[in-house]
Design a protein around this motif. Structure first.
Motif, PDB file in Angstrom:
ATOM      1  N   ARG A  78       0.854  -1.190   0.000  1.00  0.00           N
ATOM      2  CA  ARG A  78       0.000   0.000   0.000  1.00  0.00           C
ATOM      3  C   ARG A  78       0.887   1.236   0.000  1.00  0.00           C
ATOM      4  NH1 ARG A  78      -5.346  -1.306   2.373  1.00  0.00           N
ATOM      5  NH2 ARG A  78      -5.208  -3.365   3.278  1.00  0.00           N
ATOM      6  N   THR A  79       0.372   2.246  -0.650  1.00  0.00           N
ATOM      7  CA  THR A  79       0.929   3.585  -0.506  1.00  0.00           C
ATOM      8  C   THR A  79      -0.211   4.448   0.011  1.00  0.00           C
ATOM      9  OG1 THR A  79       0.335   4.386  -2.716  1.00  0.00           O
ATOM     10  CG2 THR A  79       2.450   3.229  -2.507  1.00  0.00           C
ATOM     11  N   ARG A  80       0.045   5.716   0.179  1.00  0.00           N
ATOM     12  CA  ARG A  80      -1.024   6.593   0.658  1.00  0.00           C
ATOM     13  C   ARG A  80      -2.203   6.598  -0.307  1.00  0.00           C
ATOM     14  NH1 ARG A  80      -0.050  12.811   0.815  1.00  0.00           N
ATOM     15  NH2 ARG A  80       1.130  11.995  -0.910  1.00  0.00           N
ATOM     16  N   ALA A  81      -1.930   6.472  -1.610  1.00  0.00           N
ATOM     17  CA  ALA A  81      -2.989   6.612  -2.610  1.00  0.00           C
ATOM     18  C   ALA A  81      -3.355   5.325  -3.347  1.00  0.00           C
ATOM     19  CB  ALA A  81      -2.581   7.660  -3.637  1.00  0.00           C
ATOM     20  N   ASN A  82      -2.499   4.303  -3.271  1.00  0.00           N
ATOM     21  CA  ASN A  82      -2.720   3.106  -4.073  1.00  0.00           C
ATOM     22  C   ASN A  82      -2.587   1.834  -3.253  1.00  0.00           C
ATOM     23  OD1 ASN A  82      -2.897   4.190  -6.918  1.00  0.00           O
ATOM     24  ND2 ASN A  82      -0.942   5.064  -6.275  1.00  0.00           N
ATOM     25  N   VAL A  83      -3.117   0.773  -3.821  1.00  0.00           N
ATOM     26  CA  VAL A  83      -2.951  -0.553  -3.232  1.00  0.00           C
ATOM     27  C   VAL A  83      -2.441  -1.472  -4.344  1.00  0.00           C
ATOM     28  CG1 VAL A  83      -5.390  -1.184  -3.612  1.00  0.00           C
ATOM     29  CG2 VAL A  83      -4.070  -2.386  -1.890  1.00  0.00           C
ATOM     30  N   LEU A  84      -1.428  -2.274  -4.009  1.00  0.00           N
ATOM     31  CA  LEU A  84      -0.860  -3.265  -4.939  1.00  0.00           C
ATOM     32  C   LEU A  84      -1.442  -4.622  -4.562  1.00  0.00           C
ATOM     33  CD1 LEU A  84       1.098  -4.361  -7.096  1.00  0.00           C
ATOM     34  CD2 LEU A  84       2.808  -4.535  -5.267  1.00  0.00           C
ATOM     35  N   MET A  85      -2.019  -5.293  -5.554  1.00  0.00           N
ATOM     36  CA  MET A  85      -2.613  -6.601  -5.319  1.00  0.00           C
ATOM     37  C   MET A  85      -1.899  -7.623  -6.195  1.00  0.00           C
ATOM     38  SD  MET A  85      -6.559  -5.539  -4.966  1.00  0.00           S
ATOM     39  CE  MET A  85      -6.859  -6.584  -3.572  1.00  0.00           C
ATOM     40  N   SER A  86      -1.661  -8.804  -5.632  1.00  0.00           N
ATOM     41  CA  SER A  86      -1.017  -9.900  -6.355  1.00  0.00           C
ATOM     42  C   SER A  86      -2.027 -11.019  -6.525  1.00  0.00           C
ATOM     43  CB  SER A  86       0.172 -10.445  -5.567  1.00  0.00           C
ATOM     44  OG  SER A  86       1.110  -9.427  -5.329  1.00  0.00           O
TER      45      SER A  86
END
Length: 90
Positions: A78-86
């Protein structure tokens, strides 16, 4: 700007697999991805997704249900603005 289904964009590009897909479509992620996953072969499910973190709680729950509760994806970062999904292994 014309609106086109994500499936059509992917097919017109001739993609056979997708390693990474980044979407920033102002709260429409659930609707677009729900339709996309219903309309394409699992071979065209991205290995990784980067999505804007939903501001609206309902949108967040809908995305979590579609991607995580269905066991399609897990949150990898996660970042403040985004989420990384695998994508989970099939």
């Amino acid at each position: 700007m014309p609106i086109r289904p994500l499936k059509d964009i992917v097919q017109d590009a001739g993609l056979r697999t997708i390693t990474l897909m980044k979407l920033d479509i102002e709260g429409m992620e659930h609707s677009v991805l729900d339709t996309y996953f219903r309309d394409v072969s699992p071979m065209l499910y991205p290995r990784y997704l980067i999505l804007e973190r939903p501001v609206c709680r309902e949108a967040q729950h809908a995305l979590e249900h579609l991607l995580i509760a269905s066991s399609l994806y897990r949150i990898s970062g996660r970042t403040r603005a985004n989420v990384l999904m695998s994508r989970n292994p099939s």
